[in-house]
Design a protein around this motif. Structure first.
Motif, short mmCIF file in Angstrom:
data_model
loop_
_atom_site.label_atom_id
_atom_site.label_comp_id
_atom_site.label_asym_id
_atom_site.label_seq_id
_atom_site.Cartn_x
_atom_site.Cartn_y
_atom_site.Cartn_z
N SER A 30 0.84 -1.19 0.00
CA SER A 30 0.00 0.00 0.00
C SER A 30 0.88 1.25 0.00
O SER A 30 1.95 1.26 0.60
N ALA A 31 0.39 2.27 -0.67
CA ALA A 31 1.05 3.58 -0.63
C ALA A 31 -0.02 4.65 -0.67
O ALA A 31 -1.03 4.50 -1.36
N ASP A 81 3.12 20.98 1.17
CA ASP A 81 3.84 19.89 1.82
C ASP A 81 3.01 18.60 1.78
O ASP A 81 1.80 18.62 2.04
N TYR A 82 3.70 17.49 1.48
CA TYR A 82 3.07 16.18 1.39
C TYR A 82 3.92 15.14 2.08
O TYR A 82 5.14 15.29 2.20
N LEU A 83 3.28 14.07 2.49
CA LEU A 83 3.97 12.87 2.95
C LEU A 83 3.51 11.71 2.09
O LEU A 83 2.36 11.68 1.63
N ILE A 84 4.40 10.77 1.89
CA ILE A 84 4.06 9.51 1.23
C ILE A 84 4.35 8.41 2.23
O ILE A 84 5.42 8.36 2.84
N ALA A 85 3.37 7.53 2.42
CA ALA A 85 3.56 6.38 3.29
C ALA A 85 3.49 5.11 2.45
O ALA A 85 2.59 4.95 1.63
N TYR A 86 4.46 4.22 2.66
CA TYR A 86 4.53 2.95 1.95
C TYR A 86 4.50 1.84 2.99
O TYR A 86 5.19 1.92 4.02
N MET A 87 3.70 0.81 2.73
CA MET A 87 3.59 -0.29 3.69
C MET A 87 3.53 -1.63 2.96
O MET A 87 2.91 -1.74 1.90
N ARG A 88 4.18 -2.60 3.54
CA ARG A 88 4.12 -3.99 3.06
C ARG A 88 3.78 -4.84 4.28
O ARG A 88 4.50 -4.81 5.27
N SER A 134 -2.74 16.58 11.51
CA SER A 134 -2.05 17.56 10.65
C SER A 134 -2.26 17.26 9.17
O SER A 134 -1.78 18.00 8.33
N TRP A 135 -3.00 16.21 8.86
CA TRP A 135 -3.25 15.85 7.46
C TRP A 135 -4.49 16.56 6.95
O TRP A 135 -5.53 16.58 7.60
N GLN A 136 -4.38 17.14 5.79
CA GLN A 136 -5.52 17.82 5.18
C GLN A 136 -6.31 16.89 4.26
O GLN A 136 -7.54 16.93 4.23
N ALA A 137 -5.60 16.06 3.49
CA ALA A 137 -6.25 15.14 2.56
C ALA A 137 -5.38 13.91 2.38
O ALA A 137 -4.16 13.97 2.52
N ILE A 138 -6.03 12.77 2.06
CA ILE A 138 -5.33 11.51 1.83
C ILE A 138 -5.71 11.01 0.44
O ILE A 138 -6.89 10.95 0.09
N TYR A 139 -4.68 10.66 -0.34
CA TYR A 139 -4.89 10.16 -1.70
C TYR A 139 -4.28 8.77 -1.81
O TYR A 139 -3.05 8.64 -1.87
N PRO A 140 -5.10 7.72 -1.84
CA PRO A 140 -4.56 6.37 -2.00
C PRO A 140 -3.93 6.20 -3.37
O PRO A 140 -4.43 6.73 -4.37
N ALA A 141 -2.84 5.47 -3.42
CA ALA A 141 -2.17 5.17 -4.69
C ALA A 141 -2.61 3.81 -5.19
O ALA A 141 -2.90 2.91 -4.40
N GLU A 142 -2.65 3.67 -6.48
CA GLU A 142 -3.00 2.38 -7.10
C GLU A 142 -1.71 1.64 -7.44
O GLU A 142 -0.81 2.18 -8.09
#
Length: 137
Positions: free
Chosen positions: A35-36, A86-93, A121-129
């Motif tokens: 997931s990202a 400003d953005y963050l990217i989170a990657y999970m396995r 502190s997050w304004q919006a979350i965008y799931p990656a495909e």
């Protein structure tokens, strides 16, 4: 259990042992969920990002403990700035992303409370495909 260390007395027993060995190999090579997500931060929240990062680094043992409880194998976070935002990217396995998220929601680990507070502190979350997941073994 290496196959070469097994001795079979007849073809039926060998087939059974071989099947057990193949099942073990399949379980060891089991695909994990990946997931990202991209999180847009609220304006002027970089201090919270820094505080969160310092907290997690200082309490690394607790972070690892929660990852184990959630059956997460890898969790990585990245920062980027795009067009002044400003953005963050989170990657999970993990073995199972949905299960990991459910466990995290119910977590009573103190470090998870730090993370839950950070989410404000997050304004919006965008799931990656996921387009490609290649692993060299």
């Amino acid at each position: 259990m290496p196959l070469k260390s097994l001795k079979a007395t007849d073809s039926g027993r060998f087939f059974y042992i071989n099947r057990l060995y193949k099942n073990q190999i399949n379980q060891e090579n089991k695909k994990m969920d990946v997931s990202a997500v991209l999180m847009q931060l609220k304006p002027l929240h970089m201090q919270q990002v820094h505080d969160w990062q310092c907290s997690l680094k200082a309490r690394q043992d607790e972070v690892i403990e929660t990852l184990k409880a959630e059956q997460v194998h890898i969790e990585s976070w990245f920062y980027l700035q795009l067009h002044g935002q400003d953005y963050l990217i989170a990657y999970m396995r993990a073995d199972n992303i949905q299960k990991a998220q459910n466990i995290a929601k119910l977590s009573t680990f103190p470090i998870d409370q730090v993370h839950k507070q950070f989410k404000t502190s997050w304004q919006a979350i965008y799931p990656a495909e996921l387009l490609l997941d290649a692993t060299a073994t």
